[in-house]
Design a protein around this motif. Structure first.
Motif, mmCIF file in Angstrom:
data_model
loop_
_atom_site.group_PDB
_atom_site.id
_atom_site.type_symbol
_atom_site.label_atom_id
_atom_site.label_comp_id
_atom_site.label_asym_id
_atom_site.label_seq_id
_atom_site.Cartn_x
_atom_site.Cartn_y
_atom_site.Cartn_z
ATOM 1 N N ILE A 177 14.237 -3.582 3.187
ATOM 2 C CA ILE A 177 14.008 -4.102 1.847
ATOM 3 C C ILE A 177 15.078 -5.111 1.465
ATOM 4 N N LEU A 194 14.338 -9.006 2.162
ATOM 5 C CA LEU A 194 13.118 -9.623 1.651
ATOM 6 C C LEU A 194 13.235 -11.143 1.716
ATOM 7 N N LEU A 205 5.161 -3.368 5.742
ATOM 8 C CA LEU A 205 5.726 -3.568 4.410
ATOM 9 C C LEU A 205 6.092 -5.019 4.139
ATOM 10 N N GLU A 206 6.799 -5.646 5.063
ATOM 11 C CA GLU A 206 7.232 -7.024 4.836
ATOM 12 C C GLU A 206 6.039 -7.964 4.681
ATOM 13 N N ILE A 259 4.388 -7.428 1.232
ATOM 14 C CA ILE A 259 5.222 -7.976 0.160
ATOM 15 C C ILE A 259 5.153 -9.504 0.157
ATOM 16 N N ASN A 313 3.690 -11.647 -3.007
ATOM 17 C CA ASN A 313 4.473 -12.714 -3.634
ATOM 18 C C ASN A 313 3.733 -14.051 -3.606
ATOM 19 N N ILE A 358 0.157 -3.365 -5.936
ATOM 20 C CA ILE A 358 1.492 -3.557 -6.514
ATOM 21 C C ILE A 358 2.033 -2.235 -7.049
ATOM 22 N N LEU A 363 3.241 -0.151 -4.119
ATOM 23 C CA LEU A 363 4.507 -0.658 -3.583
ATOM 24 C C LEU A 363 5.674 -0.322 -4.507
ATOM 25 N N ASN A 364 5.467 -0.510 -5.801
ATOM 26 C CA ASN A 364 6.546 -0.223 -6.766
ATOM 27 C C ASN A 364 6.880 1.259 -6.816
ATOM 28 N N LEU A 407 11.731 -2.670 -5.642
ATOM 29 C CA LEU A 407 10.909 -3.876 -5.602
ATOM 30 C C LEU A 407 10.632 -4.419 -7.007
ATOM 31 N N ILE A 426 7.918 -5.269 -8.623
ATOM 32 C CA ILE A 426 7.046 -6.454 -8.629
ATOM 33 C C ILE A 426 6.262 -6.495 -9.941
#
Length: 347
Positions: free
Chosen positions: A55, A58, A142-143, A146, A150, A168, A171-172, A178, A180
């Motif tokens: 993380i 990022l 994950l990457e 994300i 974005n 979202i 993920l949050n 994060l 987001i």
């Protein structure tokens, strides 16, 4: 392994995509029906994964004009032929962890575009979908997720945004750092960005029609663009509002079709040359990149016949029929020179 696909007429261009090379060489065309590259000899999977992601590493998103074009195009592509899967439970019935994913479907003949998007993102696995003429690009690390969040956050225009917001939230909740922000629907003009070209890539169709007069039936010569969508998506959300914006741009209206079926649809169809010209103006600024680009180019040739009134004479009709003969499902030769102009994503 090297596969030679769609050589160019007048240039030598070579893209290295993972271990898959798309090569274009001067003055030498390959008939894909003979090569059967998209049918029998296509590899099962292509992988592009980064296992060292944390993380704290990022990527810094720098929205240059080129990146913005890619982001909007990708948003339109996902909203047209994409699926956002968010698990409702942490584990399956067998105790395995459930993970979300973003999936993009591509027709078999659009493999070069799929590979280029995969390379641009730097994430995802590309696999042949059994029983269907399609490849599916799946991003579930994950990457990668994300990065896509974005890129397309604030650029969506359809009810699919609800699935995107759910992603979202997932993920949050999973990675609190994060944080987001969920951005709302993009209500800017469709003319401002490449979203519509991505959506057309997924759902649009360029049609040329020439029917012979039989009895009292009039002969018809038509040059039309068409786009259809289910009236309600799998969540029961209606698709009319964003389709009306597209119809307005094309100087036409949204029609309800297949009303007696399980899944009624909305259809947009250009009904006059002015609507076709508006589409031509847009796609000149924000072009297509898949095999549909080739259909678009042929469609524009027919549109020029209409502009000049040539569709009303015998020679013009012969030209139209010749162009129509190799469009859409009849196309057997694919030239990919235009991919050299695809949007770059510089992270």
């Amino acid at each position: 392994t090297y596969f030679y696909i769609a050589p160019a007429l007048n240039s030598a261009i070579c893209w290295e995509l993972l271990n898959f090379k798309l090569t274009q060489s001067a003055g030498n065309l390959i008939d894909l029906n003979l090569l059967r590259i998209f049918r029998d000899y296509t590899p099962e999977s292509f992988f592009c994964l980064n296992s060292s992601f944390q993380i704290s590493s990022l990527p810094c998103i720098n929205f240059s004009k080129n990146k913005s074009n890619f982001s909007n195009y990708l948003a339109g592509l996902i909203e047209g032929d994409g699926t956002i899967i968010v698990p409702k439970t942490e584990r399956s019935n067998k105790g395995k962890l459930n993970y979300p994913s973003i999936q993009l479907a591509f027709n078999l003949k659009d493999l070069p575009l799929a590979l280029l998007i995969q390379q641009n993102l730097g994430h995802g696995s590309l696999s042949r979908k059994k029983g269907v003429n399609a490849y599916v690009l799946t991003i579930n690390n994950l990457e990668g997720m994300i990065l896509i969040v974005n890129l397309i956050n604030g650029k969506l225009r359809t009810p699919k945004i609800h699935s995107f917001w759910n992603l979202i939230d997932w993920l949050n909740n999973k990675y609190i750092k994060l944080n987001i922000i969920k951005k709302s629907l993009n209500n800017n003009s469709l003319l401002d960005n490449s979203w519509l070209s991505g959506f057309i890539e997924a759902e649009g169709q360029f049609n040329v029609r020439n029917t012979i007069k039989i009895g009292n039936t009039k002969a018809k010569v038509e040059c039309k663009f068409e786009l259809s969508q289910r009236q309600n998506d799998h969540r029961g959300k209606n698709n009319l509002i964003f389709l009306e914006e597209i119809a307005k741009l094309l100087i036409t209206s949204v029609k309800s079709i297949r009303m007696n079926t399980l899944h009624p649809q909305y259809r947009i169809r250009t009904t006059n040359i002015l609507g076709n010209i508006e589409l031509e103006k847009y796609l000149t600024v924000y072009p297509l990149f898949g095999s549909k680009y080739l259909d678009c180019i042929d469609w524009l040739k027919v549109l020029n016949l209409f502009k000049n009134g040539e569709h009303k004479n015998k020679i013009g009709i012969e030209k139209l029929n010749y162009i129509k003969l190799n469009m859409n499902n009849n196309r057997t030769i694919f030239i990919w020179d235009h991919l050299q102009n695809f949007y770059k994503l510089e992270k």
